[in-house]
Write a protein that holds these residues in place. Structure first.
Motif, short mmCIF file in Angstrom:
data_model
loop_
_atom_site.label_atom_id
_atom_site.label_comp_id
_atom_site.label_asym_id
_atom_site.label_seq_id
_atom_site.Cartn_x
_atom_site.Cartn_y
_atom_site.Cartn_z
N ARG A 111 0.85 -1.18 0.00
CA ARG A 111 0.00 0.00 0.00
C ARG A 111 0.89 1.23 0.00
NH1 ARG A 111 -3.54 1.66 5.11
NH2 ARG A 111 -2.27 3.54 5.09
N TRP A 112 0.53 2.23 -0.81
CA TRP A 112 1.27 3.48 -0.76
C TRP A 112 1.05 4.15 0.60
CZ3 TRP A 112 5.08 5.07 -3.70
CH2 TRP A 112 5.18 4.61 -5.01
N GLN A 113 2.15 4.50 1.25
CA GLN A 113 2.10 5.22 2.52
C GLN A 113 3.11 6.36 2.48
OE1 GLN A 113 2.46 1.56 5.27
NE2 GLN A 113 1.00 2.88 6.33
N ASP A 131 1.67 8.26 7.46
CA ASP A 131 0.34 8.58 6.95
C ASP A 131 -0.35 9.67 7.77
OD1 ASP A 131 0.40 6.99 4.74
OD2 ASP A 131 -0.85 5.39 5.56
N GLY A 132 0.44 10.67 8.15
CA GLY A 132 -0.11 11.80 8.89
C GLY A 132 -0.33 11.56 10.36
N LYS A 133 0.00 10.38 10.86
CA LYS A 133 -0.18 10.05 12.27
C LYS A 133 1.12 10.35 13.02
CE LYS A 133 -0.72 6.09 15.38
NZ LYS A 133 -0.85 4.61 15.44
N PRO A 134 1.11 11.27 13.99
CA PRO A 134 2.35 11.64 14.68
C PRO A 134 2.71 10.66 15.79
CG PRO A 134 0.56 12.95 15.54
CD PRO A 134 -0.03 12.10 14.43
N SER A 135 4.00 10.55 16.04
CA SER A 135 4.50 9.82 17.20
C SER A 135 4.64 10.78 18.37
CB SER A 135 5.88 9.23 16.88
OG SER A 135 6.84 10.29 16.81
N SER A 136 5.01 10.24 19.51
CA SER A 136 5.44 11.09 20.61
C SER A 136 6.77 11.74 20.24
CB SER A 136 5.60 10.29 21.90
OG SER A 136 6.58 9.27 21.71
N MET A 137 7.10 12.87 20.86
CA MET A 137 8.38 13.53 20.61
C MET A 137 9.43 12.97 21.56
SD MET A 137 7.27 17.52 20.10
CE MET A 137 6.20 18.03 18.76
N ILE A 189 2.52 18.79 6.81
CA ILE A 189 2.72 17.34 6.76
C ILE A 189 1.43 16.65 6.36
CG2 ILE A 189 3.18 15.29 8.17
CD1 ILE A 189 5.29 16.90 9.65
N ASN A 190 0.32 17.15 6.88
CA ASN A 190 -0.98 16.59 6.50
C ASN A 190 -1.29 16.87 5.03
OD1 ASN A 190 -3.52 15.25 7.20
ND2 ASN A 190 -4.45 17.26 6.93
N ASN A 191 -0.94 18.08 4.57
CA ASN A 191 -1.13 18.40 3.15
C ASN A 191 -0.27 17.50 2.26
OD1 ASN A 191 -2.98 20.38 3.71
ND2 ASN A 191 -1.60 22.09 3.36
N TYR A 192 0.96 17.25 2.69
CA TYR A 192 1.83 16.34 1.94
C TYR A 192 1.17 14.96 1.85
CZ TYR A 192 5.66 13.22 0.81
OH TYR A 192 6.44 12.25 0.21
N ARG A 193 0.69 14.45 2.96
CA ARG A 193 0.06 13.13 2.98
C ARG A 193 -1.11 13.05 2.01
NH1 ARG A 193 -4.46 10.93 5.33
NH2 ARG A 193 -4.98 12.90 6.33
N ARG A 194 -1.88 14.12 1.94
CA ARG A 194 -3.09 14.12 1.12
C ARG A 194 -2.85 14.63 -0.31
NH1 ARG A 194 -7.55 17.13 4.73
NH2 ARG A 194 -8.94 16.19 3.17
N LYS A 195 -1.57 14.92 -0.61
CA LYS A 195 -1.18 15.44 -1.93
C LYS A 195 -1.84 16.77 -2.23
CE LYS A 195 0.56 12.91 -4.94
NZ LYS A 195 0.83 12.09 -6.16
N PHE A 196 -2.02 17.58 -1.18
CA PHE A 196 -2.47 18.95 -1.35
C PHE A 196 -1.24 19.84 -1.50
CE2 PHE A 196 -6.69 18.24 1.18
CZ PHE A 196 -7.15 17.46 0.13
N THR A 197 -1.45 21.14 -1.53
CA THR A 197 -0.34 22.08 -1.68
C THR A 197 0.51 22.13 -0.42
OG1 THR A 197 -1.65 23.42 -3.20
CG2 THR A 197 0.25 24.48 -2.17
N HIS A 224 -1.13 5.69 -9.44
CA HIS A 224 -2.10 6.47 -8.66
C HIS A 224 -1.85 6.21 -7.18
CE1 HIS A 224 -5.77 8.51 -7.55
NE2 HIS A 224 -6.14 7.43 -6.86
N LEU A 225 -1.58 7.25 -6.42
CA LEU A 225 -1.26 7.11 -5.00
C LEU A 225 -2.49 7.36 -4.15
CD1 LEU A 225 2.19 8.94 -4.96
CD2 LEU A 225 1.68 6.56 -5.44
#
Length: 225
Positions: A111-113, A131-137, A189-197, A224-225
Motif C-alpha cells: 500500500r502506498w504510505q 500517513d499523517g499520524k504523529p509519534s510522541s516527541m 505534513i498533513n497536506n503532503y500526505r493528502r497530496k495537497f499544496t 495512482h497514490l
C-alpha cells in the motif's frame, strides 16, 4: 521523464547513470530486487543543518528490516536515518547515530504510505509521522548535522557511502522525496500526505532534484497514490 527545468545530461558508465543539473523527476523509483549494490544518491543543497524534515512515499511488501532514508557524513554513518525495524509497528529515527525507537506506527504491506521524520537542534526533539499520524516527541541531540553529506535511497549506509547489506536493502517503489532545513508544520505534513499544496523541500525537492542511479533501479510512471 517530464520536461526538465534545467538542462540535463545523461551519462552512462557501466551500471551507473548520472544526471547533472536539477530536473523534475515527477515519477517513481523502482527497486525491483534485493541487492547490496543498487541505490540512488541524492544531492542536497545544504551541507550544514540545524533542523531537518524528510518526507517520502513508499510501497513495499517487505517484512524484514530496511532503510527508508539515509544521510551520512564522514563522522556519522546515520546522521539522519529512518529505518524500519523487524517488529511491524516499530520504526527508528537516528540523528547523529543516536537511535530513537518509535512504536505503534501503522506500517502496511502493498500500500502506498507516507513517512516523515523531523528533528530540530534548538530543542533536540525528534518526531515521526506515518500517513499523517504523529509519534510522541523524543530527545536526540542539539548538535548540528554538518560535513559533506551522502544521501542514499535503497541501501543502509553502515559506513560513509558504503558497506551495504542486501538484508537491509529496500525493495519496492519510492516517490515524492522532499527534505527541508526546518521542521515542517503539522498542517503541511498533513497536506503532503493528502497530496495537497505544501512548500517543496529546500534541501531536496523531488520536482527539481539532482541524483545518481547505481545498479538496477528503474524510473517508471508514477502510479495512482
Amino acid at each position: 521523464l517530464r520536461s526538465a527545468l534545467l538542462l540535463v545530461q545523461i551519462l552512462e558508465c557501466d551500471d551507473v547513470i548520472l544526471l547533472d543539473g536539477g530536473q523534475d523527476l515527477g515519477k517513481m523509483l523502482v527497486f525491483p530486487q534485493e541487492t547490496n549494490t543498487a541505490h540512488v544518491r541524492l544531492t542536497p543543497s545544504r551541507q550544514n543543518l540545524g533542523a531537518v524534515t524528510v518526507c517520502m512515499r513508499y510501497f513495499s511488501d517487505l517484512t524484514r528490516p530496511f532503510t527508508f532514508f539515509g544521510l551520512a557524513t564522514p563522522s556519522y554513518n546515520n546522521d539522519f536515518h529512518i529505518f524500519k525495524m523487524p517488529a511491524r509497528d516499530e520504526i527508528n529515527v537516528d540523528v547523529r547515530n543516536i537511535v530513537l525507537n518509535f512504536k505503534g506506527q501503522d506500517y502496511q504491506l502493498n500500500r502506498w504510505q507516507s513517512v516523515c521524520g523531523t528533528w530540530d537542534a534548538a530543542s533536540g526533539l525528534v518526531q515521526l509521522w506515518v500517513d499523517g499520524k504523529p509519534s510522541s516527541m523524543k530527545f536526540s541531540t542539539e548538535s548540528n548535522i554538518s560535513g559533506p553529506m551522502i544521501i542514499v535511497l535503497g541501501q543502509d549506509q553502515d559506513s560513509y557511502g558504503g558497506s551495504f547489506d542486501s538484508g537491509r536493502s529496500f525493495v519496492g517503489m519510492i516517490s515524492d522525496v522532499h527534505m527541508w532545513d526546518y521542521v515542517l508544520p503539522p498542517h503541511h505534513i498533513n497536506n503532503y500526505r493528502r497530496k495537497f499544496t505544501f512548500p517543496p523541500g529546500n534541501v531536496l525537492n523531488w520536482n527539481l532534484i539532482e541524483f545518481q542511479i547505481v545498479g538496477k533501479v528503474l524510473i517508471q510512471e508514477e502510479q495512482h497514490l
